[in-house]
Every structure is written in structure tokens, then in C-alpha cells.
Design an enzyme around this catalytic site. Structure first.
Site, short mmCIF file in Angstrom:
data_model
loop_
_atom_site.label_atom_id
_atom_site.label_comp_id
_atom_site.label_asym_id
_atom_site.label_seq_id
_atom_site.Cartn_x
_atom_site.Cartn_y
_atom_site.Cartn_z
N HIS A 38 122.83 -7.87 1.96
CA HIS A 38 122.25 -7.96 3.30
C HIS A 38 120.73 -8.11 3.32
O HIS A 38 120.13 -8.24 4.38
CB HIS A 38 122.70 -6.76 4.17
CG HIS A 38 122.06 -5.45 3.85
ND1 HIS A 38 121.12 -4.87 4.66
CD2 HIS A 38 122.24 -4.59 2.81
CE1 HIS A 38 120.76 -3.71 4.14
NE2 HIS A 38 121.41 -3.52 3.01
N CYS A 78 114.70 6.15 5.05
CA CYS A 78 114.78 7.61 5.00
C CYS A 78 113.47 8.24 5.43
O CYS A 78 113.46 9.28 6.06
CB CYS A 78 115.08 8.07 3.58
SG CYS A 78 116.62 7.42 2.98
N THR A 121 123.25 0.53 -2.89
CA THR A 121 123.33 1.97 -3.15
C THR A 121 124.41 2.26 -4.19
O THR A 121 124.16 2.98 -5.17
CB THR A 121 123.65 2.72 -1.84
OG1 THR A 121 122.59 2.46 -0.92
CG2 THR A 121 123.78 4.22 -2.07
N1 PLP Z 1 117.44 -0.37 -3.51
C1 PLP Z 1 116.41 -0.83 -2.79
C2 PLP Z 1 115.11 -1.13 -3.48
C3 PLP Z 1 116.52 -1.02 -1.41
O1 PLP Z 1 115.48 -1.46 -0.71
C4 PLP Z 1 117.77 -0.72 -0.80
C5 PLP Z 1 117.93 -0.86 0.66
O2 PLP Z 1 117.05 -0.57 1.43
C6 PLP Z 1 118.83 -0.27 -1.59
C7 PLP Z 1 118.63 -0.10 -2.94
C8 PLP Z 1 120.16 0.04 -1.00
O3 PLP Z 1 120.90 -1.13 -0.72
P1 PLP Z 1 122.10 -1.11 0.31
O4 PLP Z 1 121.53 -1.01 1.68
O5 PLP Z 1 122.82 -2.41 0.08
O6 PLP Z 1 122.97 0.05 -0.03
#
Ligand code: PLP
Length: 381
Positions: A200, A324, A71
Site C-alpha cells: 500500500h 504511532c 508489519t
Molecule cells: N516498515 C516501515 C518503514 C513502514 O513505514 C511501515 C508502514 O508505515 C511498515 C513497516 C508497516 O507496513 P504495513 O502498513 O504494510 O504493515
């Protein structure tokens, strides 16, 4: 518990846990400290930086900026690039199926006077490179299209889009969070200047990720403070997390081929079994150009929550798609962009296999889907 939600998160690989342990205990130094404990922590962070750089084919470790996860890396890519380079233009192209970690920063930028074009996708969820070309304007400074979609698993034509961006001298960012460790992810193949990773999703610890920033690409930092990460990400480094992420990246790179073969075998066996037990089920996304571990289905007349709850009662963990979208009544923006009617989109279930799964699990899972279908769709007496 039978876990089939590896796109949401993965368990820690024991080999990763092993290398993290010293940095959670005796080697607890702050990498900015001048003494031995500090220097050792700094060396550990730099080793991890090299591991991540090598695993994606970066030219040098300095091109890796550690963040708190996917994120933050996505936010830094979009906001950091747009805010730093706005004198060149204020137009951004993103696919309409991006993660919210891309879409929400874009909405923020729109409020700051930027123009954002949300690229349409075809019924498989793929952006057409021609659409990208048609949408370019002299004001376009940034294109962001994910390597693989987190809901339906579709692989995007990032090589073609990257080449196009390069041809027009525009910065290309790709979110490779879901793709890394399952398909080949090399920054040079994608001609990208920015690329997002998250630990993760690759059997590493939570709360750590990275943004690849090609040399010569300038970003505005979103955090202000001690100037760590070459001023791009202030804050004391999550040393144990970074060490674990380094190891997880190395393994993801070294093992992606056997991993992807294992996952493909499970996925294809599962798709075949669902076709037997639930012939009306619709497989979404691209039939071939998809993540090896992803099978995303629409089960007509069975709301997502009912299938997910039914499986949960049988000790099986799956989800509807993005974190979400699940639990909310709004159908996913990804399925909507693919032209799937809202009623059908509310019947989505995402099955994502991982290295802990076996062919036996596929049978257990398909039989459970079959039982739930018979129970929920049985004609009432
Ligand atoms: N981008 C994508 C395509 C994802 O699937 C996710 C997590 O579900 C993220 C970004 C966000 O990653 P993080 O959980 O490490 O913040």
C-alpha cells in the site's frame, strides 16, 4: 482534499485496480483447490510472485513470501530468523530508528533471553557502518537496518552494512517499505538475506506485502495451519491483493526513475518555499541522502497538532511522522535518537509527496503553512 501524506499510504493505481478486479469477482478460487478455479488462482499468485521477484532482482520467485503487509514481513524476519537460528547465537543488531514492526519484536526477543543492541544514529538519522562493526560479537546472528526511514526520509548506508554482514557471515535484513518505488532497491546491491516490502506504499492494495528470503536462509513460521507459502505463512492467500501487489511492484520497478524525479522536483520546490515563508523551520534528516518525496520539518513554537489541524482545516492532509507517534504526547523515537530535544521534536510535521501531487500543490501548501504560521505566532495584542 490535498493529500501530502503518501508515506502513510497511497491510493490504488488504476492499472493495479484493473488487474485485481477479476480476482475479486468471477475468479474467486482458492489457490489450494484442485479444480480449474483453484488452479487459475494459483497461477495468478505465481505470476505475481515472479513480478515481485523481478522487481527487486531476486534470483528466483521462490524467494518471495507473501504476507499481510510490511508489519508481518518485519515480524517474520526478526522473530522467524532469531527463533530458528538461536543455536548459532542470541545477539541482534538493529538501528534505533526502525519502525515499531521491528522494534517491538526485538523487545519480545529480549524477554526471551536474546540480547539486542540498538545502534545509535548521527544527527541525520544515519547508522554509521563503523558502529555496526564495533557492535558485532561472536553471538551476533542478525543485523536489521531499514533502507529509508519512514519519518525523516533518511537513506541508510545499507550497501556498506550489507557488505559488512556478508563479510562476517551474518544475516542482514532491511525494511525497504518506504524506499521501494522511490529509489533503486536490488537485493544483490544490499547483500541482504531478508527484505521487507509493503503494497500500500507503492499504489497497491492494503493488507498485502512480502518478505524476500534468500535461498538458504531458514526461518521459523509464525503462523501454523495449512502450510501455504512453502510452510512459512499458513492461511488462504489474499489472491486479489497479491495480484495487485505484483502489478504495483512491477510498476514501482519500471517507473521508479521518473517517479523519483517528479517527487524530487516537488520536494525541492517545497523546501525552497518553506525557507522563504518560515526561515526558522528546520529540515530534519539528511539534506541529500533522503527519499525523493520526503520533506520533514520542525516548526519551532508550533506544536505538531496545531500545524496538522490548521492544514486539515484548509483541506490539506499531512502527519507528524509515524502513525504511532502522531496523536500521542511522546515525541518520536526517531527524532529522539537523532538528538533532537523533546520540545522541538513536538513541532514536527512530515510532508510526503506522491504521484498525485503537482507544483501547484506545492504553492498551495506553502501558502497554507505561511497563513497558519502568521495566525499561530502573531504577537498577542
Ligand atoms: N516498515 C516501515 C518503514 C513502514 O513505514 C511501515 C508502514 O508505515 C511498515 C513497516 C508497516 O507496513 P504495513 O502498513 O504494510 O504493515
Amino acid at each position: 482534499m490535498l493529500y501530502v501524506d503518501y508515506a502513510a499510504t497511497t491510493p490504488l493505481d488504476p492499472r493495479v485496480g484493473e488487474v485485481m478486479k477479476p480476482y475479486e469477482e468471477a475468479q474467486f478460487g482458492n489457490p489450494s483447490s484442485p479444480h480449474r478455479l483453484g488452479r487459475e488462482a494459483k497461477s495468478a499468485v505465481e505470476r505475481a510472485r515472479s513480478q515481485v521477484a523481478t522487481s527487486i532482482g531476486a534470483s528466483s520467485p521462490e524467494e518471495i513470501v507473501f504476507t499481510s503487509g510490511g508489519t508481518e514481513a518485519d515480524n517474520l524476519a526478526i522473530l522467524g530468523y532469531a527463533l530458528e537460528n538461536q543455536e548459532k547465537g542470541k545477539h541482534i543488531l538493529v538501528s534505533s530508528v526502525e519502525h515499531h514492526a521491528i522494534l517491538h519484536p526485538c523487545e519480545f526477543l529480549q524477554k526471551q533471553g536474546f540480547k539486542v543492541t540498538y545502534l545509535p544514529v548521527n544527527s541525520y538519522g544515519q547508522v554509521e557502518p563503523d558502529e555496526v562493526k564495533k557492535s558485532l560479537t561472536p553471538e551476533t546472528i542478525l543485523i536489521s537496518v531499514m533502507t529509508a526511514n519512514n519519518e525523516v526520509g533518511t537513506l541508510e548506508p545499507v550497501m556498506e552494512i550489507g557488505r559488512l554482514a556478508e563479510e562476517y557471515g551474518i544475516c542482514f535484513h532491511t525494511d525497504a517499505v518506504q524506499a521501494f518505488g522511490q529509489v533503486r532497491v536490488r537485493v544483490k546491491d544490499f547483500s541482504c538475506s531478508l527484505l521487507t516490502l509493503s503494497s500500500h506504499k507503492i499504489y497497491g492494495p492494503k493488507g498485502v506485502g512480502a518478505l524476500y528470503v534468500r535461498k538458504g536462509t531458514y526461518l521459523r513460521s509464525l503462523l501454523m495451519g495449512g502450510g501455504q507459502e512453502r510452510n512459512l505463512r499458513s492461511g488462504t492467500e489474499n489472491v486479489a491483493g497479491i495480484v495487485g501487489f505484483g502489478m504495483a511492484s512491477q510498476l514501482a520497478f519500471q517507473e521508479y526513475l521518473p517517479r523519483s524525479e517528479h517527487l524530487k522536483r516537488l520536494r525541492d520546490a517545497f523546501i525552497a518555499r518553506i525557507r522563504e515563508v518560515f526561515p526558522e523551520a528546520i529540515l530534519t534528516g539528511h539534506p541529500e541522502h533522503r527519499l525523493p518525496g520526503n520533506a520533514h520539518f520542525l516548526f519551532p513554537d508550533i506544536p505538531s497538532e496545531s500545524m496538522i489541524a490548521g492544514l486539515d482545516l484548509e483541506g490539506i492532509a499531512v502527519s507528524a511522522g509515524s502513525a504511532c507517534a502522531s496523536g500521542s504526547l511522546e515525541p518520536s523515537h526517531v527524532l529522539k535518537a537523532m538528538g533532537i530535544p523533546a520540545k522541538l521534536a513536538r513541532c514536527a510535521v512530515r510532508f510526503t509527496f506522491g504521484m498525485g501531487n503537482t507544483l501547484q500543490d506545492v504553492d498551495t501548501l506553502a501558502s497554507a503553512v505561511d497563513r497558519i504560521k502568521s495566525r499561530l505566532l502573531a504577537p498577542s495584542a
